[in-house]
Design a protein around this motif. Structure first.
Motif, mmCIF file in Angstrom:
data_model
loop_
_atom_site.group_PDB
_atom_site.id
_atom_site.type_symbol
_atom_site.label_atom_id
_atom_site.label_comp_id
_atom_site.label_asym_id
_atom_site.label_seq_id
_atom_site.Cartn_x
_atom_site.Cartn_y
_atom_site.Cartn_z
ATOM 1 N N THR A 81 -2.266 -7.532 2.537
ATOM 2 C CA THR A 81 -1.863 -6.134 2.399
ATOM 3 C C THR A 81 -0.784 -5.788 3.424
ATOM 4 O O THR A 81 -0.822 -6.247 4.576
ATOM 5 N N ASN A 90 6.388 1.830 12.149
ATOM 6 C CA ASN A 90 6.174 2.456 10.845
ATOM 7 C C ASN A 90 6.690 3.885 10.833
ATOM 8 O O ASN A 90 6.644 4.590 11.837
ATOM 9 N N LEU A 118 0.837 -1.194 0.000
ATOM 10 C CA LEU A 118 0.000 0.000 0.000
ATOM 11 C C LEU A 118 0.875 1.249 0.000
ATOM 12 O O LEU A 118 1.553 1.542 0.990
ATOM 13 N N GLY A 149 -8.019 6.400 1.969
ATOM 14 C CA GLY A 149 -7.391 5.622 3.026
ATOM 15 C C GLY A 149 -7.074 4.202 2.624
ATOM 16 O O GLY A 149 -7.292 3.784 1.478
ATOM 17 N N PRO A 150 -6.536 3.423 3.576
ATOM 18 C CA PRO A 150 -6.063 2.076 3.228
ATOM 19 C C PRO A 150 -7.141 1.153 2.679
ATOM 20 O O PRO A 150 -6.849 0.299 1.842
ATOM 21 N N LYS A 206 -12.823 2.590 8.449
ATOM 22 C CA LYS A 206 -12.025 1.927 9.476
ATOM 23 C C LYS A 206 -11.853 0.444 9.162
ATOM 24 O O LYS A 206 -12.833 -0.294 9.023
ATOM 25 N N VAL A 207 -10.589 0.018 9.064
ATOM 26 C CA VAL A 207 -10.320 -1.389 8.767
ATOM 27 C C VAL A 207 -10.921 -2.283 9.844
ATOM 28 O O VAL A 207 -11.581 -3.282 9.548
ATOM 29 N N PHE A 229 -7.095 -1.518 -0.314
ATOM 30 C CA PHE A 229 -7.564 -2.912 -0.250
ATOM 31 C C PHE A 229 -8.464 -3.203 -1.446
ATOM 32 O O PHE A 229 -8.321 -4.229 -2.127
ATOM 33 N N VAL A 254 -3.587 -2.548 9.079
ATOM 34 C CA VAL A 254 -3.219 -2.338 7.677
ATOM 35 C C VAL A 254 -2.470 -3.557 7.132
ATOM 36 O O VAL A 254 -2.350 -3.728 5.922
ATOM 37 N N GLN A 302 -2.777 -4.323 14.307
ATOM 38 C CA GLN A 302 -2.016 -3.758 13.176
ATOM 39 C C GLN A 302 -2.867 -3.965 11.917
ATOM 40 O O GLN A 302 -2.553 -4.783 11.057
ATOM 41 N N PRO A 316 1.645 -2.085 4.512
ATOM 42 C CA PRO A 316 1.926 -0.682 4.205
ATOM 43 C C PRO A 316 3.365 -0.506 3.744
ATOM 44 O O PRO A 316 4.258 -1.264 4.135
ATOM 45 N N CYS A 333 -3.179 -7.078 6.584
ATOM 46 C CA CYS A 333 -4.453 -7.791 6.574
ATOM 47 C C CYS A 333 -4.446 -8.894 5.523
ATOM 48 O O CYS A 333 -4.215 -8.633 4.334
#
Length: 209
Positions: free
Chosen positions: A97, A195, A12, A78-79, A168-169, A83, A146, A144, A99, A148
């Protein structure tokens, strides 16, 4: 069990890099190579295929030699938008996925998430790990999200969630069978999920001269 060949990895790198002054974070150098390059090369041996999600400087990311997919949701959403872009391009049953700004993530990340997903018959697997650059092995575990591992068949569920304004993930993952995998076992690096959101954090990751 889930075969690595059945997982597509997605780096990502599609964000705005707001906390890094609006720079394209994935192209910031760690040592002599971009952050996204480090993430890609750490992920590639763990999975069967790889993609990069990027919304700027496409040619620079294509130079890494793997397919690049842009968000299909406008406005740097966003992430989860990353996805969704990855799921649209994924041709394997699973997508993993990661980051671009966390280059030290575990080299067995895919295997451990896949094992948990298979054993728990889950649709999604997320790591739990110590947080922060000063984390120790006995520090509290934090999600964590992001990172996934998710079934590719969840594309429509995610598209509907984003269309309804969801970002929101964790909230989306909670709608599905979700395995949560602790990464605080003996031998695990407590800083593996550190990160680089800022220039200062990136500086802390730089190898010593």
């Amino acid at each position: 069990m889930i075969n690595p060949a059945d997982i597509t990895g997605l780096v990502l790198a599609g964000g705005l890099g707001t906390r890094m002054g609006g720079t394209d974070k994935g192209l910031q150098l760690l040592g002599d190579m971009p952050l996204a390059w480090h993430a890609l090369h750490r992920l590639q041996p763990q999975v069967g295929h790889v993609l990069i999600n990027a919304n700027r400087n496409r040619a620079a990311y294509e130079a890494f030699g793997v397919p690049v997919c842009e968000d299909t949701v406008p406005g740097f959403a966003g992430p989860l938008a990353g996805f969704l872009a990855g799921l649209a391009q994924c041709r394997t049953p699973w997508l993993l996925t990661v980051p671009c700004d966390t280059p030290l993530f575990p080299t067995n990340l895919a295997a451990r998430l896949a094992t948990a997903a298979a054993e728990q018959q889950a649709d999604i697997a997320l790591p739990l790990a110590p947080g922060g650059d000063d984390a120790s092995a006995d520090a509290p575990l934090r999600p964590q999200p992001v990172f996934c591992l998710l079934r590719t068949s969840l594309h429509d569920s995610l598209a509907n969630y984003i269309a309804g304004g969801g970002r929101k993930v964790g909230a989306w993952a909670a709608q599905h069978r979700c395995a949560r995998v602790p990464f605080n076992q003996p031998g695990d690096d407590p800083r593996a999920f550190f990160n680089a959101n800022t220039i200062d954090e990136l500086r802390r990751l730089q190898p010593s001269a």
